[in-house]
Design a protein around this motif. Structure first.
Motif, PDB file in Angstrom:
ATOM      1  N   GLN A  26      -2.016  -4.294   2.309  1.00  0.00           N
ATOM      2  CA  GLN A  26      -3.440  -4.239   2.570  1.00  0.00           C
ATOM      3  C   GLN A  26      -4.103  -3.089   1.794  1.00  0.00           C
ATOM      4  OE1 GLN A  26      -3.174  -4.022   6.864  1.00  0.00           O
ATOM      5  NE2 GLN A  26      -3.835  -6.178   7.100  1.00  0.00           N
ATOM      6  N   LYS A  27      -3.393  -1.953   1.727  1.00  0.00           N
ATOM      7  CA  LYS A  27      -3.923  -0.811   0.974  1.00  0.00           C
ATOM      8  C   LYS A  27      -4.042  -1.150  -0.513  1.00  0.00           C
ATOM      9  CE  LYS A  27      -2.813   3.241   3.748  1.00  0.00           C
ATOM     10  NZ  LYS A  27      -2.145   4.562   3.774  1.00  0.00           N
ATOM     11  N   GLU A  28      -3.059  -1.851  -1.032  1.00  0.00           N
ATOM     12  CA  GLU A  28      -3.109  -2.253  -2.439  1.00  0.00           C
ATOM     13  C   GLU A  28      -4.287  -3.192  -2.700  1.00  0.00           C
ATOM     14  OE1 GLU A  28       0.646  -3.950  -3.382  1.00  0.00           O
ATOM     15  OE2 GLU A  28       1.699  -2.016  -3.488  1.00  0.00           O
ATOM     16  N   ALA A  29      -4.495  -4.110  -1.754  1.00  0.00           N
ATOM     17  CA  ALA A  29      -5.618  -5.041  -1.898  1.00  0.00           C
ATOM     18  C   ALA A  29      -6.952  -4.293  -1.834  1.00  0.00           C
ATOM     19  CB  ALA A  29      -5.558  -6.108  -0.809  1.00  0.00           C
ATOM     20  N   LEU A  30      -7.044  -3.333  -0.913  1.00  0.00           N
ATOM     21  CA  LEU A  30      -8.274  -2.552  -0.781  1.00  0.00           C
ATOM     22  C   LEU A  30      -8.522  -1.675  -2.021  1.00  0.00           C
ATOM     23  CD1 LEU A  30      -8.028  -1.496   2.982  1.00  0.00           C
ATOM     24  CD2 LEU A  30      -9.739  -3.023   1.966  1.00  0.00           C
ATOM     25  N   ASN A  31      -7.451  -1.094  -2.541  1.00  0.00           N
ATOM     26  CA  ASN A  31      -7.586  -0.299  -3.764  1.00  0.00           C
ATOM     27  C   ASN A  31      -8.043  -1.167  -4.941  1.00  0.00           C
ATOM     28  OD1 ASN A  31      -6.994   2.424  -3.088  1.00  0.00           O
ATOM     29  ND2 ASN A  31      -4.828   1.883  -2.850  1.00  0.00           N
ATOM     30  N   HIS A  32      -7.537  -2.391  -4.963  1.00  0.00           N
ATOM     31  CA  HIS A  32      -7.956  -3.330  -6.009  1.00  0.00           C
ATOM     32  C   HIS A  32      -9.447  -3.655  -5.874  1.00  0.00           C
ATOM     33  CE1 HIS A  32      -7.607  -6.375  -9.045  1.00  0.00           C
ATOM     34  NE2 HIS A  32      -7.999  -7.339  -8.202  1.00  0.00           N
ATOM     35  N   ILE A  33      -9.897  -3.890  -4.621  1.00  0.00           N
ATOM     36  CA  ILE A  33     -11.322  -4.150  -4.362  1.00  0.00           C
ATOM     37  C   ILE A  33     -12.164  -2.943  -4.769  1.00  0.00           C
ATOM     38  CG2 ILE A  33     -13.045  -4.494  -2.532  1.00  0.00           C
ATOM     39  CD1 ILE A  33     -10.878  -6.132  -1.033  1.00  0.00           C
ATOM     40  N   LEU A  34     -11.680  -1.750  -4.426  1.00  0.00           N
ATOM     41  CA  LEU A  34     -12.408  -0.525  -4.758  1.00  0.00           C
ATOM     42  C   LEU A  34     -12.519  -0.334  -6.270  1.00  0.00           C
ATOM     43  CD1 LEU A  34     -13.759   1.996  -3.557  1.00  0.00           C
ATOM     44  CD2 LEU A  34     -11.542   3.140  -3.679  1.00  0.00           C
TER      45      LEU A  34
END
Length: 268
Positions: A106-114
């Motif tokens: 989830q953190k990786e996905a959020l970092n990608h979104i950011l």
């Protein structure tokens, strides 16, 4: 009898002289009449042409003003409607990233979104800046052009050598025309001319200025009647016309191009 003959002969000569003088005067009168008539006709034709040119210039000015207003509106929408919402997405994503309960995936996905949001924000800022550069209104033409050159040369192999003088008494609307002309010249040189070295000089002249722009690109055939000028070049010519200027182009294949613009933007 002989005296009468001499008198009659003198009268004939006098009559001939007066007749010739009369014909000369009539001829001169006709010549002057046709000359001034032709001059009046030419003057009227010139007045008609000037009225037509002024009308065309007003239409051109109005068209460009509408374009600038639309640019300003789009730039404002980018800032208000898109950038503000992307900032909300970025802030929300950062809040979620601070939550220790989320998984690594989830953190990786959020970092990608950011990352995507940050890059989109930067792109929106750059587009808005190109549409309506705020620095031009705040700090003037010289600073705005120098920032424009910096944007094109930063993180690229493109070089722009420049000497920009502050142009006194130039109205804000005319400063914007010079800025847009420079944008078009750079874009054309890079996109069509495949240049990587550009040079520009902007000098103060009496009642106006001179802009000289040249590149080391592949050039183009100016005298080719089958090739119509592109939209960029048409925009340059339109803005030069509004500035009461003249555009001179020198270019040939593989030797680059030189654009010289002499303007009397505040002569009247």
């Amino acid at each position: 009898m002989e005296n009468d003959f001499l008198v009659s002969q003198e009268e004939i000569v006098a009559a001939l002289v007066y007749g010739i003088i009369f014909l000369v005067l009539v001829t001169l009168g006709l010549i002057l009449f046709f000359y001034y008539s032709r001059r009046t006709i030419i003057k009227k034709e010139i007045e008609k042409i000037n009225i037509k040119l002024n009308h065309q210039k007003k239409i051109l000015q109005t068209t460009i003003n509408v374009q600038e207003k639309e640019r300003n509106r789009i730039a404002q929408d980018l800032h208000d409607a898109i950038s503000s919402k992307l900032n909300v997405v970025s802030l929300t994503t950062n809040v979620l990233l601070d939550n220790d309960s989320i998984s690594t995936e989830q953190k990786e996905a959020l970092n990608h979104i950011l990352d995507i949001t940050t890059r989109t924000l930067e792109s929106a800022r750059k587009i808005a800046h190109e549409l309506m550069p705020p620095i031009l209104d705040k700090f003037g033409l010289k600073i705005a052009l120098e920032e424009l050159f910096e944007e094109f040369t930063s993180n690229t192999t493109i070089k722009i050598n420049h000497h920009i003088e502050s142009i006194e008494h130039l109205e804000k609307s005319n400063e914007l025309h010079v800025f847009r002309i420079t944008q078009e010249l750079i874009n054309n040189s890079l996109r069509h001319g495949k240049a990587d070295l550009l040079q520009m000089k902007l000098k103060q002249k009496q009642h106006g200025f001179e802009l000289v722009f040249n590149d080391n690109g592949i050039g183009f055939d100016i005298d080719n009647p089958t090739k119509k000028p592109g939209i960029g070049l048409q925009n340059i010519k339109s803005r030069v016309s509004i500035l009461n200027g003249q555009l001179f182009i020198e270019s040939s294949k593989k030797t680059g191009s030189i654009f010289t613009i002499n303007c009397h933007a505040y002569e009247y």
